[in-house]
Design a protein around this motif. Structure first.
Motif, PDB file in Angstrom:
ATOM      1  N   LEU A   7     -14.498  60.357 -18.688  1.00  0.00           N
ATOM      2  CA  LEU A   7     -15.181  60.931 -17.536  1.00  0.00           C
ATOM      3  C   LEU A   7     -15.014  60.119 -16.255  1.00  0.00           C
ATOM      4  N   LEU A   8     -14.610  58.862 -16.383  1.00  0.00           N
ATOM      5  CA  LEU A   8     -14.441  58.010 -15.206  1.00  0.00           C
ATOM      6  C   LEU A   8     -12.977  57.681 -14.932  1.00  0.00           C
ATOM      7  N   SER A   9     -12.084  58.243 -15.716  1.00  0.00           N
ATOM      8  CA  SER A   9     -10.665  57.894 -15.599  1.00  0.00           C
ATOM      9  C   SER A   9      -9.988  58.777 -14.560  1.00  0.00           C
ATOM     10  N   LEU A  10      -9.678  58.200 -13.414  1.00  0.00           N
ATOM     11  CA  LEU A  10      -9.088  58.960 -12.317  1.00  0.00           C
ATOM     12  C   LEU A  10      -7.582  59.109 -12.477  1.00  0.00           C
ATOM     13  N   LYS A  11      -7.058  60.160 -11.882  1.00  0.00           N
ATOM     14  CA  LYS A  11      -5.615  60.310 -11.773  1.00  0.00           C
ATOM     15  C   LYS A  11      -5.069  59.213 -10.856  1.00  0.00           C
ATOM     16  N   ASP A  12      -3.774  59.104 -10.782  1.00  0.00           N
ATOM     17  CA  ASP A  12      -3.153  58.092  -9.928  1.00  0.00           C
ATOM     18  C   ASP A  12      -2.994  58.611  -8.498  1.00  0.00           C
ATOM     19  N   LEU A  13      -3.040  57.685  -7.576  1.00  0.00           N
ATOM     20  CA  LEU A  13      -2.888  58.010  -6.160  1.00  0.00           C
ATOM     21  C   LEU A  13      -1.419  58.263  -5.821  1.00  0.00           C
TER      22      LEU A  13
END
Length: 622
Positions: free
Chosen positions: A218-224
């Motif tokens: 739930l806290l794992s963001l995609k890469d910029l």
């Protein structure tokens, strides 16, 4: 500000090899960790390797910045000071810091630029202005800022360089404001030891103990990825474009640096009156960069254009790679894939299975779009989307020599009273080398041989953009060995002249303390997001610059002082990500708050939503 703004592509380097590869593939600067006090504890380098990288980079007027951006404990102050002196002697151009004891040491040394790391939590005008006032020459802005916020900071504080992250992994918390790893595992993110709490899987639980979601990242963001937003960022006032990845391998560095360097060159060619690259050299590539072919968790612009959904990758924190098609049908021991992608033996493919987990398999043999896995995954079904996270053809290409960087020079050979003179020129730098020799008239034309010998710049960083041999020089016979010696001497003198020219552009950083200048305005520590004070020297620095009531670092605080401190402060909001932010048009949630994140070991973490600030905070729940 007048004249062209220098644009810098700033690349990460795990080690000397990665640093050289970054320069070769078009980076204008590299940031690298020393043996200690860098925010990636596993990416330290010796002073000797840093010196070697500086020597290599400076040939192209490229810079090397050292990350000394952890908090410093009291018993480490002396060794940290010694390190700063060693880095200056090694030729480092700048130091990225979080701890103000290091900032003070760099300012007193005066030989290097002082950059405020993103770990200092630089998210508003007040913070950037304060950093400029106390002596910083550059600020690395928080990743969470919008384009309008970046422009507003530049317009308000135009005389400081702004650096932004444009590619790579995203932290879900504001950098410098994350204590989850320290709390859960005793590994401080502010000490370069982050255990990546945000990449773990959680259950989302309401106050009644009901599971709303199970086993999700739930806290794992995609890469910029901001490669399509570089021009807008340039217009907003950004000077340095930073690629994340000091733990990434050399093939990642090559591919990503090449992609961004080519895009910047294209944009600058559209606006030559406004911008120029900050280093020298033309890069020739032997491959076509493709950002989808190296490690990524899917891409996002994050908050650059405002708050958007789908920032996170709930199913996996791992790299899925590029989409290559769907399963069309199965045969005996093989599957057929739709689409136009080509495959190779050894490719690694993956898919999201029926349990919403990432599952991978290796292609043993590929015949067009007929793929024969080493073992057929049991959960693979017709219609399943496939992704390639290991492209064997691309891996093979990236393992070879993929770029050559050269600085174009003009070479002019003429005669003088005592023999020959060879002049080298490039972009305002010029050196003339005299070679004493008794000249004899030639019996046959000499132009081609002279040109051939002078053009052999081989393992130097230069290439001959033009070679001019005067008619007078062509009249004389000069042995090839003499011409080669003259060429080597001329290149050495020109290189020394370039280094002198580079050093002459460097600033001397003699800073005047605000107290001496007569400024005595009290600054709110909360207003400029001050945190993580772990030694007396940093405390004194803030006090000397009129910042009061600064908080002690979480890592050295008493346990009683930690209970009210959020483990994470995020602009990312889980309520919004799930479509339940009523303030922004979401569906009214049916759960009962507060909500909790629950780890597999049973530990709970409370979510607090501050809708006035559009922030989510995460607290330890004892």
């Amino acid at each position: 500000m007048t004249g062209k703004r220098k644009i810098e592509l700033l690349a990460p380097a795990k080690n000397l090899e990665c640093g050289i590869a970054a320069i070769d593939h078009g980076a204008d600067a590299v940031y690298i960790g020393a043996a200690h006090f860098g925010a990636r504890a596993l990416a330290g380098n010796s002073i000797e390797n840093i010196k070697a990288l500086c020597n290599y980079a400076h040939q192209f007027f490229a810079k090397v910045y050292i990350t000394v951006n952890t908090i410093i404990y009291e018993n480490e102050l002396q060794s940290a000071r010694q390190l700063i002196g060693q880095l200056a002697e090694a030729g480092a151009d700048g130091i990225l810091v979080q701890d103000m004891s290091i900032a003070n040491t760099v300012l007193l040394d005066g030989r290097m630029e002082l950059h405020a790391s993103t770990q200092t939590d630089n998210r508003n005008i007040e913070k950037v202005k304060w950093l400029k006032d106390v002596g910083f020459s550059r600020v690395v802005l928080a990743r969470e800022l919008t384009l309008d916020e970046i422009k507003s900071i530049h317009d308000s504080v135009p005389d400081i360089e702004l650096e932004v992250f444009v590619h790579g992994a995203l932290c879900v918390s504001y950098s410098g404001a994350c204590y989850a790893s320290q709390y859960c595992f005793g590994r401080s993110a502010n000490r370069g030891e982050c255990a990546q709490f945000c990449r773990l899987s959680f259950n989302l639980v309401d106050v009644k103990g009901k599971d709303l979601l199970i086993g999700k990242h739930l806290l794992s963001l995609k890469d910029l990825c901001q490669i399509d937003e570089l021009e807008a960022l340039m217009d907003a006032g950004v000077s340095s474009f930073k690629i994340e990845g000091r733990l990434k391998d050399v093939s990642y560095i090559k591919n990503v640096v090449a992609a961004y360097s080519q895009r910047l060159d294209s944009l600058i060619s559209k606006h030559p009156e406004k911008y120029c690259r900050s280093s020298k050299g033309k890069v020739t590539y032997t491959f076509t960069p493709n950002l989808c072919k190296t490690f990524n968790r899917g891409f996002t612009n994050y908050f650059l254009k405002g708050r958007k959904p789908s920032l996170a990758s709930f199913d996996t924190p791992k790299a899925m790679g590029e989409y290559v098609g769907n399963v069309k049908e199965f045969g005996k021991g093989f599957l057929i894939v739709t689409g136009i992608a080509s495959f190779a033996n050894g490719d690694g493919l993956c898919f999201i299975n029926s349990e919403h987990k990432l599952e991978g398999f290796r292609v043993n043999r590929a015949v067009n779009n007929h793929l024969f896995p080493l073992k057929m995954p049991s959960d693979l079904k017709i219609g399943t989307a496939l992704y390639r996270n290991s492209d064997q053809k691309f891996v093979s290409i990236m393992s070879s020599n993929t770029a050559i960087r050269k600085v174009p020079v003009s070479m002019i050979l003429d005669i003088c009273q005592d023999g020959l003179v060879l002049t080298l020129k490039n972009d305002g730098v010029c050196s003339s080398t005299l070679f004493n020799i008794k000249l004899e008239m030639a019996r046959k034309p000499q132009y081609e041989n002279m040109r051939c010998q002078l053009s052999k710049l081989g393992d130097t960083p230069y290439e001959a953009a033009e070679i001019i041999i005067t008619p007078e020089a062509c009249k004389y016979f000069v042995p090839s060995s003499f011409l080669s010696k003259l060429r080597r001497l001329a290149v050495k003198e020109f290189s020394d002249k370039c280094l002198s020219a580079l050093k002459s552009t460097e600033k001397v950083y003699n800073f005047v303390c605000p107290q001496i200048a007569g400024k005595q305005q009290i600054v709110s520590s909360e207003k400029i997001n001050v945190a993580n004070i772990a030694n007396s020297e940093a405390l004194h620095f803030y006090s000397a610059h009129y910042v009061m009531d600064v908080p002690t670092a979480y890592e050295v605080s008493d346990d009683n002082d930690k209970s009210t401190v959020p483990l994470m402060t995020c602009r990312y909001c889980l309520r919004y990500e799930l479509g339940h932010c009523v303030k922004r048009g979401g569906v009214h949630q049916k759960w009962t708050e507060p909500l909790f994140l629950k780890l597999s070991d049973g530990r709970h973490f409370r979510l607090a939503f501050d809708c006035n600030k559009c922030q989510m905070k995460i607290y330890a729940e004892n």
